[in-house]
Design a protein around this motif. Structure first.
Motif, PDB file in Angstrom:
ATOM      1  N   ILE A 102       0.871  -1.181   0.000  1.00 29.23           N
ATOM      2  CA  ILE A 102       0.000   0.000   0.000  1.00 29.23           C
ATOM      3  C   ILE A 102       0.902   1.223   0.000  1.00 29.23           C
ATOM      4  CG2 ILE A 102      -1.852   1.253   1.167  1.00 29.23           C
ATOM      5  CD1 ILE A 102      -2.530  -1.253   2.676  1.00 29.23           C
ATOM      6  N   LYS A 103       0.621   2.144  -0.870  1.00 33.68           N
ATOM      7  CA  LYS A 103       1.404   3.373  -0.930  1.00 33.68           C
ATOM      8  C   LYS A 103       0.585   4.554  -0.431  1.00 33.68           C
ATOM      9  CE  LYS A 103       4.394   1.922  -4.729  1.00 33.68           C
ATOM     10  NZ  LYS A 103       4.901   2.230  -6.088  1.00 33.68           N
ATOM     11  N   SER A 104       1.303   5.504   0.139  1.00 34.19           N
ATOM     12  CA  SER A 104       0.730   6.804   0.491  1.00 34.19           C
ATOM     13  C   SER A 104      -0.390   6.702   1.525  1.00 34.19           C
ATOM     14  CB  SER A 104       0.218   7.528  -0.765  1.00 34.19           C
ATOM     15  OG  SER A 104       1.246   7.674  -1.699  1.00 34.19           O
ATOM     16  N   ILE A 105      -0.053   6.131   2.705  1.00 32.77           N
ATOM     17  CA  ILE A 105      -0.952   6.211   3.863  1.00 32.77           C
ATOM     18  C   ILE A 105      -0.428   7.331   4.750  1.00 32.77           C
ATOM     19  CG2 ILE A 105      -1.862   4.995   5.864  1.00 32.77           C
ATOM     20  CD1 ILE A 105      -1.386   2.404   4.444  1.00 32.77           C
ATOM     21  N   GLU A 106      -1.236   8.335   4.972  1.00 30.62           N
ATOM     22  CA  GLU A 106      -0.790   9.471   5.776  1.00 30.62           C
ATOM     23  C   GLU A 106      -1.261   9.289   7.221  1.00 30.62           C
ATOM     24  OE1 GLU A 106      -1.424  14.295   5.851  1.00 30.62           O
ATOM     25  OE2 GLU A 106      -1.306  13.271   3.901  1.00 30.62           O
ATOM     26  N   ARG A 107      -0.299   9.295   8.147  1.00 28.50           N
ATOM     27  CA  ARG A 107      -0.594   9.167   9.574  1.00 28.50           C
ATOM     28  C   ARG A 107       0.228  10.194  10.349  1.00 28.50           C
ATOM     29  NH1 ARG A 107      -3.914   6.468   7.493  1.00 28.50           N
ATOM     30  NH2 ARG A 107      -4.579   4.332   7.999  1.00 28.50           N
ATOM     31  N   GLU A 108      -0.199  10.469  11.597  1.00 33.28           N
ATOM     32  CA  GLU A 108       0.543  11.369  12.477  1.00 33.28           C
ATOM     33  C   GLU A 108       1.260  10.546  13.539  1.00 33.28           C
ATOM     34  OE1 GLU A 108      -2.257  14.230  13.993  1.00 33.28           O
ATOM     35  OE2 GLU A 108      -1.691  15.683  12.450  1.00 33.28           O
TER      36      GLU A 108
ATOM     37  N   ILE B 228       3.996  14.442  14.361  1.00 33.40           N
ATOM     38  CA  ILE B 228       4.780  14.582  13.133  1.00 33.40           C
ATOM     39  C   ILE B 228       4.010  13.918  11.999  1.00 33.40           C
ATOM     40  CG2 ILE B 228       6.962  14.048  11.969  1.00 33.40           C
ATOM     41  CD1 ILE B 228       8.227  13.793  14.742  1.00 33.40           C
ATOM     42  N   PRO B 229       3.608  14.669  10.978  1.00 31.31           N
ATOM     43  CA  PRO B 229       2.911  14.040   9.835  1.00 31.31           C
ATOM     44  C   PRO B 229       3.885  13.176   9.032  1.00 31.31           C
ATOM     45  CG  PRO B 229       3.332  16.358   9.377  1.00 31.31           C
ATOM     46  CD  PRO B 229       3.752  16.133  10.801  1.00 31.31           C
ATOM     47  N   VAL B 230       3.460  11.940   8.720  1.00 32.87           N
ATOM     48  CA  VAL B 230       4.330  10.996   8.026  1.00 32.87           C
ATOM     49  C   VAL B 230       3.531  10.332   6.904  1.00 32.87           C
ATOM     50  CG1 VAL B 230       5.706   8.886   8.230  1.00 32.87           C
ATOM     51  CG2 VAL B 230       5.700  10.562  10.094  1.00 32.87           C
ATOM     52  N   LEU B 231       4.180  10.165   5.761  1.00 30.25           N
ATOM     53  CA  LEU B 231       3.589   9.454   4.626  1.00 30.25           C
ATOM     54  C   LEU B 231       4.206   8.054   4.598  1.00 30.25           C
ATOM     55  CD1 LEU B 231       1.585  10.052   2.323  1.00 30.25           C
ATOM     56  CD2 LEU B 231       3.551  10.475   0.847  1.00 30.25           C
ATOM     57  N   ILE B 232       3.359   7.008   4.718  1.00 29.53           N
ATOM     58  CA  ILE B 232       3.835   5.644   4.917  1.00 29.53           C
ATOM     59  C   ILE B 232       3.547   4.794   3.680  1.00 29.53           C
ATOM     60  CG2 ILE B 232       3.724   3.613   6.410  1.00 29.53           C
ATOM     61  CD1 ILE B 232       2.553   5.369   8.565  1.00 29.53           C
ATOM     62  N   THR B 233       4.487   3.887   3.400  1.00 28.66           N
ATOM     63  CA  THR B 233       4.283   2.813   2.427  1.00 28.66           C
ATOM     64  C   THR B 233       4.380   1.492   3.180  1.00 28.66           C
ATOM     65  OG1 THR B 233       5.199   4.067   0.588  1.00 28.66           O
ATOM     66  CG2 THR B 233       5.162   1.685   0.351  1.00 28.66           C
TER      67      THR B 233
ATOM     68  N   ILE C 209       6.139  -7.295   8.040  1.00 27.63           N
ATOM     69  CA  ILE C 209       5.560  -6.110   7.398  1.00 27.63           C
ATOM     70  C   ILE C 209       6.570  -4.976   7.508  1.00 27.63           C
ATOM     71  CG2 ILE C 209       3.639  -4.487   7.353  1.00 27.63           C
ATOM     72  CD1 ILE C 209       1.924  -6.602   8.654  1.00 27.63           C
ATOM     73  N   VAL C 210       6.886  -4.372   6.350  1.00 28.51           N
ATOM     74  CA  VAL C 210       7.834  -3.260   6.298  1.00 28.51           C
ATOM     75  C   VAL C 210       7.050  -1.964   6.156  1.00 28.51           C
ATOM     76  CG1 VAL C 210       9.781  -2.244   5.075  1.00 28.51           C
ATOM     77  CG2 VAL C 210       9.575  -4.731   5.239  1.00 28.51           C
ATOM     78  N   HIS C 211       7.314  -1.022   7.073  1.00 33.31           N
ATOM     79  CA  HIS C 211       6.664   0.292   7.050  1.00 33.31           C
ATOM     80  C   HIS C 211       7.740   1.329   6.751  1.00 33.31           C
ATOM     81  CE1 HIS C 211       3.190  -1.526   9.228  1.00 33.31           C
ATOM     82  NE2 HIS C 211       4.148  -2.257   9.768  1.00 33.31           N
ATOM     83  N   ALA C 212       7.711   1.918   5.553  1.00 32.89           N
ATOM     84  CA  ALA C 212       8.646   2.976   5.181  1.00 32.89           C
ATOM     85  C   ALA C 212       7.925   4.304   5.307  1.00 32.89           C
ATOM     86  CB  ALA C 212       9.156   2.776   3.761  1.00 32.89           C
TER      87      ALA C 212
END
Length: 672
Positions: free
Chosen positions: A326-332, A341-346, A360-363
């Motif tokens: 999954i690309k582009s999951i936005e979380r704080e 801190i706002p972070v964009l996760i893959t 599971i790899v969270h970038a």
């Protein structure tokens, strides 16, 4: 393939041999049939059919001949009945020929079509392999000597000789050839098969077993396995490719420490969790961004670091299950100190083996600066939308890419009409090509240009604007955009024109005031000196104005002054100047005069105009005027001096009785 080729070649060879045997038999039988046919014809020339019948009987007893028959053209057997004898005796008109007769018999085992061809003179033979018989049908041709008895029939063919022989001997030879071919073929096939088996075992199966063993060793982790094949065949090349693949695998297979080194050097945050989202690894970027130590995070649920946890939406879960990513999951994410801190996760699922548990790899990438930039861009867009000045953004080719609402309001064009076009669609045509060339030269050299320019609205209206253009350069120093800001200065121009008019014109009559009059007089004197012309200056004072103003009030006085100004303007040319320089004092500049008489005519018209009452505010005003005339540059080349001399001449006219004119260089000098 080799065996099949050999079998086909043997079959073709046998077929050719079979045809050769049959052909040999046909040629032998054909030679014999021709001999029999010639013999028969010789016997028949004797004129005694009994000889021919005896010959047929004896020939038929030959073991090589199965059938010998002489047939008439109607397919009946000859020499049986007396039909032919009757025909011959009738033709000869005698009873010369006679013999014992037999019963007639029609031959039905011959194909009628083939028989008809023989009757027409063609020879026919047929081989029947099933019965082992070879049949010849030969035409019995009628010679000249035959026609002495058989002249009743003019056709060249008298009958058909049928000869049938046996080909059993030929078939025995063919059968023997078939047996020999089969034996020889099987023997050769056995030898070829044995050789092929040995070749396949040595050149294919053995190397393949070697490759299989090597592949098993590599699957068990032994990357030092080598395949040594001495053959230069395709399998040998496959072995070389196998060794190259092993070397490539050996080079590309790296250790866990190598992977951890790569992940540690990444600038983005990286978490590795189990399927329950418990952290197993976090790289230095993640630790630095969130302010934690690795020991603090190991085994900790990832949700504890995220505001509102990392719970996936149904759509995201479906995407992860289907694509493994999954690309582009936005979380704080939560910093250790508590701020967000706002972070964009893959998110990616990493399967280590078929039976091994997945990880599971969270970038994650800190997008604080991006969020700030987006906020600034939204603010800039809002400012641009609300700015009353027109804003125009072009690309490096000067094509419009962005405009704000003020641009549309000022120009009348919509965004859709201008995007992608060049700003020249706004050009009014008032500026020259050289003007634009200098503008672009300044813009490229100095990075900006500002100035007043005339442009055209969509409806064709030309208007002035104040324009400033700035060149925007990228990091490489190349121009990427041009930003133009302009505003309509039509109202400002109108105000300036009104102020200029007020500064140079009389507020009551609208005539030029003393300032503008002086400027025009100096300009007229300069042209007169250069072009050798005269300039006439008439100083006019209204007689009786004060009494009108005192008796009827200032409103009537003002109306009278306006009427006087209008009449004076009508009495002179459009190129001449009528100015009000005092309360009831007016001055007229007459340019491009050749002689004094032109000025005298104008003075006479003025005196005549005011010799009768002048209507002002519906009141008849009885006024007159005194006129003083000076001529430049004869009387003076200086504007002030020339005015003084015209004033002197006017004063002389006034003291001389009013309602008259005086010329300075004629009347004043004479009076002195």
């Amino acid at each position: 393939m080799l065996l099949a080729t050999f079998a086909v070649s043997q079959y073709l060879l046998f077929t050719e041999q079979q045809e050769s045997i049959y052909q040999e038999e046909v040629e032998r039988a054909s030679f014999m049939a021709d001999g029999l046919s010639n013999s028969l014809q010789t016997l028949m020339l004797s004129g005694n059919a009994s000889y021919a019948i005896d010959w047929l009987d004896r020939i038929s007893e030959s073991p090589e001949l199965l059938t010998v028959q002489v047939l008439r053209k109607d397919q009946t057997e000859a020499f049986l009945d007396g039909q032919t004898l009757n025909n011959v005796n009738a033709h000869l008109e005698s009873e010369l020929f006679s013999r014992p007769l037999r019963s007639p018999r029609k031959v039905t085992d011959i194909d009628a079509t083939s028989f008809a061809k023989v009757v027409n003179g063609q020879q026919f033979n047929e081989l029947n392999e099933a019965t082992g018989e070879l049949t010849f049908l030969l035409p019995i041709n009628a010679g000249d000597e035959c026609m002495s008895c058989h002249g009743y029939d003019a056709s060249k063919v008298r009958g058909v000789l049928r000869i049938t022989t046996s080909v059993a001997h030929a078939q025995e030879r063919i059968e023997q050839a078939r047996s020999d071919t089969i034996f020889y073929g099987l023997s050769v096939a056995f030898v070829i098969g044995l050789l092929l088996s040995l070749f396949i075992r040595r050149q294919i199966l053995g190397p393949l077993e070697h490759l299989t063993e090597a592949a098993t060793d590599i699957a068990e982790g032994d990357l030092n396995t080598r395949v040594n094949l001495l053959t230069r065949t395709e399998i040998g090349k496959l072995g070389e490719s196998f060794n190259h693949m092993t070397d490539a695998l050996k080079r590309s297979t790296v250790s866990r420490e190598y992977f951890e080194t790569i992940m540690s050097s990444m600038g983005e945050m990286l978490f590795v969790t189990d399927t329950e989202y418990k952290i197993e690894f976090a790289n230095p970027a993640a630790l630095t961004t969130l302010g934690h130590e690795l020991e603090e995070l190991t085994g900790t649920p990832l949700e504890s670091l995220i505001s509102g946890d990392i719970e996936l939406t149904p759509e995201e879960e479906k995407q992860l299950a289907k694509n493994g990513e999954i690309k582009s999951i936005e979380r704080e994410f939560l910093h250790k100190s508590g701020h967000k801190i706002p972070v964009l996760i893959t998110v990616t699922i990493m399967q280590q083996g078929e039976n091994a548990a997945c990880q599971i790899v969270h970038a994650g990438r800190d997008i604080t600066r991006q969020k700030r930039t987006e906020r600034d861009l939204r603010l800039a867009a809002k400012v641009m939308e609300s700015d009353s000045n027109a804003i125009l953004v072009c690309d490096d080719k000067a094509n419009i890419v962005l405009v704000n609402p003020a641009f549309c309001d000022i120009t009348g064009y919509s965004r859709e009409e201008v995007i992608g076009n060049n700003p020249r669609i706004l050009s009014s045509g008032r500026q020259t090509v050289d003007f634009y060339r200098k503008m672009w030269s300044t813009l490229h050299s100095e990075g900006m240009w500002a100035g007043e320019i005339w442009n055209k609205r969509k409806n064709g209206e030309v208007y002035p604007e104040w324009l400033s253009i700035t060149a925007v350069r990228n990091d490489a120093g190349e121009i990427s955009n041009f930003v133009s800001i302009f505003y309509d200065i039509s109202e400002q121009k109108n105000i300036e024109q009104r102020l200029s008019h007020m500064a140079h014109h009389d507020q009551l009559t609208g005539l030029p005031n003393r300032t503008l009059f002086t400027d025009r007089l100096e300009h007229a004197l300069a042209h007169a000196i250069r072009d050798k012309y005269k300039v006439g200056l008439m100083f006019i004072d209204i007689d009786g104005f004060k009494a009108i103003n005192d008796n009827f009030g200032h409103d009537v006085g003002d109306a009278l002054l306006i009427e006087i100004a209008n009449r004076l303007g009508e009495l002179v040319r459009s190129a001449d100047t009528v100015a009000r320089v005092g309360g009831d004092e007016f001055i007229i500049i007459l340019e491009n005069l050749i002689d004094l008489e032109d000025m005298v005519q104008v003075a006479d018209k003025i005196l005549k105009c005011f010799s009768t009452p002048t209507m002002a505010a519906e009141i008849a005003c009885d006024i007159g005027c005194s006129i003083g005339i000076a001529i430049g540059p004869d009387d003076s080349q200086n504007a002030d001096e020339l005015v003084k001399k015209a004033d002197t001449a006017m004063y002389l006219a006034k003291t001389s009785g009013k309602q008259q004119y005086r010329i300075y260089n004629r009347d004043c000098i004479a009076a002195d």
